[in-house]
Design a protein around this motif. Structure first.
Motif, mmCIF file in Angstrom:
data_model
loop_
_atom_site.group_PDB
_atom_site.id
_atom_site.type_symbol
_atom_site.label_atom_id
_atom_site.label_comp_id
_atom_site.label_asym_id
_atom_site.label_seq_id
_atom_site.Cartn_x
_atom_site.Cartn_y
_atom_site.Cartn_z
ATOM 1 N N SER A 128 -5.872 6.580 -0.890
ATOM 2 C CA SER A 128 -5.854 6.764 -2.333
ATOM 3 C C SER A 128 -5.094 5.606 -2.957
ATOM 4 O O SER A 128 -4.114 5.127 -2.389
ATOM 5 C CB SER A 128 -5.155 8.077 -2.702
ATOM 6 O OG SER A 128 -5.837 9.154 -2.120
ATOM 7 N N ALA A 129 -5.537 5.160 -4.115
ATOM 8 C CA ALA A 129 -4.944 3.994 -4.769
ATOM 9 C C ALA A 129 -3.573 4.335 -5.341
ATOM 10 O O ALA A 129 -3.379 4.409 -6.549
ATOM 11 C CB ALA A 129 -5.876 3.460 -5.837
ATOM 12 N N LEU A 130 -2.631 4.559 -4.440
ATOM 13 C CA LEU A 130 -1.250 4.853 -4.811
ATOM 14 C C LEU A 130 -0.343 3.820 -4.156
ATOM 15 O O LEU A 130 -0.509 3.499 -2.970
ATOM 16 C CB LEU A 130 -0.860 6.253 -4.338
ATOM 17 C CG LEU A 130 -1.667 7.409 -4.926
ATOM 18 C CD1 LEU A 130 -1.336 8.712 -4.226
ATOM 19 C CD2 LEU A 130 -1.393 7.515 -6.425
ATOM 20 N N PRO A 131 0.620 3.292 -4.903
ATOM 21 C CA PRO A 131 1.495 2.246 -4.357
ATOM 22 C C PRO A 131 2.208 2.649 -3.075
ATOM 23 O O PRO A 131 2.436 1.807 -2.203
ATOM 24 C CB PRO A 131 2.499 1.996 -5.487
ATOM 25 C CG PRO A 131 1.824 2.463 -6.725
ATOM 26 C CD PRO A 131 0.919 3.596 -6.304
ATOM 27 N N GLU A 132 2.533 3.910 -2.925
ATOM 28 C CA GLU A 132 3.270 4.336 -1.726
ATOM 29 C C GLU A 132 2.444 4.222 -0.448
ATOM 30 O O GLU A 132 2.991 4.216 0.653
ATOM 31 C CB GLU A 132 3.831 5.753 -1.873
ATOM 32 C CG GLU A 132 2.836 6.798 -2.256
ATOM 33 C CD GLU A 132 2.735 7.051 -3.754
ATOM 34 O OE1 GLU A 132 2.337 8.177 -4.119
ATOM 35 O OE2 GLU A 132 3.024 6.149 -4.555
ATOM 36 N N HIS A 133 1.124 4.093 -0.557
ATOM 37 C CA HIS A 133 0.285 3.952 0.628
ATOM 38 C C HIS A 133 0.167 2.501 1.110
ATOM 39 O O HIS A 133 -0.294 2.251 2.225
ATOM 40 C CB HIS A 133 -1.115 4.515 0.370
ATOM 41 C CG HIS A 133 -1.122 5.989 0.124
ATOM 42 N ND1 HIS A 133 -0.490 6.896 0.954
ATOM 43 C CD2 HIS A 133 -1.681 6.712 -0.881
ATOM 44 C CE1 HIS A 133 -0.662 8.114 0.471
ATOM 45 N NE2 HIS A 133 -1.373 8.035 -0.639
ATOM 46 N N VAL A 134 0.588 1.554 0.272
ATOM 47 C CA VAL A 134 0.495 0.136 0.643
ATOM 48 C C VAL A 134 1.357 -0.154 1.865
ATOM 49 O O VAL A 134 0.951 -0.885 2.764
ATOM 50 C CB VAL A 134 0.889 -0.765 -0.551
ATOM 51 C CG1 VAL A 134 0.996 -2.224 -0.134
ATOM 52 C CG2 VAL A 134 -0.130 -0.601 -1.684
ATOM 53 N N ARG A 135 2.527 0.437 1.937
ATOM 54 C CA ARG A 135 3.421 0.223 3.088
ATOM 55 C C ARG A 135 2.745 0.658 4.389
ATOM 56 O O ARG A 135 2.807 -0.030 5.403
ATOM 57 C CB ARG A 135 4.729 0.981 2.902
ATOM 58 C CG ARG A 135 5.694 0.790 4.047
ATOM 59 C CD ARG A 135 7.050 1.447 3.739
ATOM 60 N NE ARG A 135 7.994 1.134 4.778
ATOM 61 C CZ ARG A 135 8.206 1.889 5.849
ATOM 62 N NH1 ARG A 135 7.522 3.012 6.009
ATOM 63 N NH2 ARG A 135 9.102 1.550 6.752
ATOM 64 N N THR A 136 2.073 1.788 4.357
ATOM 65 C CA THR A 136 1.371 2.270 5.547
ATOM 66 C C THR A 136 0.288 1.276 5.964
ATOM 67 O O THR A 136 0.134 0.976 7.148
ATOM 68 C CB THR A 136 0.754 3.650 5.276
ATOM 69 O OG1 THR A 136 1.800 4.550 4.901
ATOM 70 C CG2 THR A 136 0.028 4.182 6.490
#
Length: 141
Positions: A9-17
């Motif tokens: 999902s286009a959420l900033p918190e997923h970029v780290r993953t």
């Protein structure tokens, strides 16, 4: 040829993953340890850019990350669902000059980290394609 696909999902918190997965797969593929930070940073920038494009455009599709291990190169594609607006010379979807500047800065950072970079689009939207050499390991017989 091994392929790993990641959609989030286009959420900033997923970029780290996405960064962590890319670094782990790159390491396994044989990308030199000295380049792994560049892989992490480039994937982070590309994914952050895709998340921003999704938010500005109201796109609800997931961000796509494809990691492909080949004999001599390791490829990463980061795809957004925005389409032609994600091309480097296109205006940001919102038309805001700050968004265009931010998008151009993200692409400039990525181009500084990756020797083999292509920005384009496919049937699903915009795509950033990056690749790095893989260390060739000779097998002793």
């Amino acid at each position: 040829m091994a392929t790993v696909e990641l959609r989030f999902s286009a959420l900033p918190e997923h970029v780290r993953t996405a960064r962590l997965v890319a670094a782990a797969v790159a390491r396994r593929a044989g990308v030199d340890e000295s380049v792994l930070d560049e892989v992490r940073l480039a994937v982070g920038e590309a994914c952050s850019r895709a998340v921003g494009l999704h938010h500005r455009s109201g796109v609800e599709e997931p961000v796509r990350v494809t990691l492909v291990e080949q004999e001599k190169r390791f490829f990463i594609e980061v795809g957004d669902g925005v389409g032609h607006e994600s091309a480097p010379d296109a205006p940001a979807a919102s038309g805001d000059a700050d968004d265009s500047t931010e998008d151009a800065m993200g692409l400039a950072v990525i181009s500084g980290l990756v020797d083999d970079l292509a920005v384009g689009s496919d049937d699903l939207g915009g795509v950033i394609r990056m690749s790095w050499p893989v260390a060739v390991h000779e097998v002793a017989v």
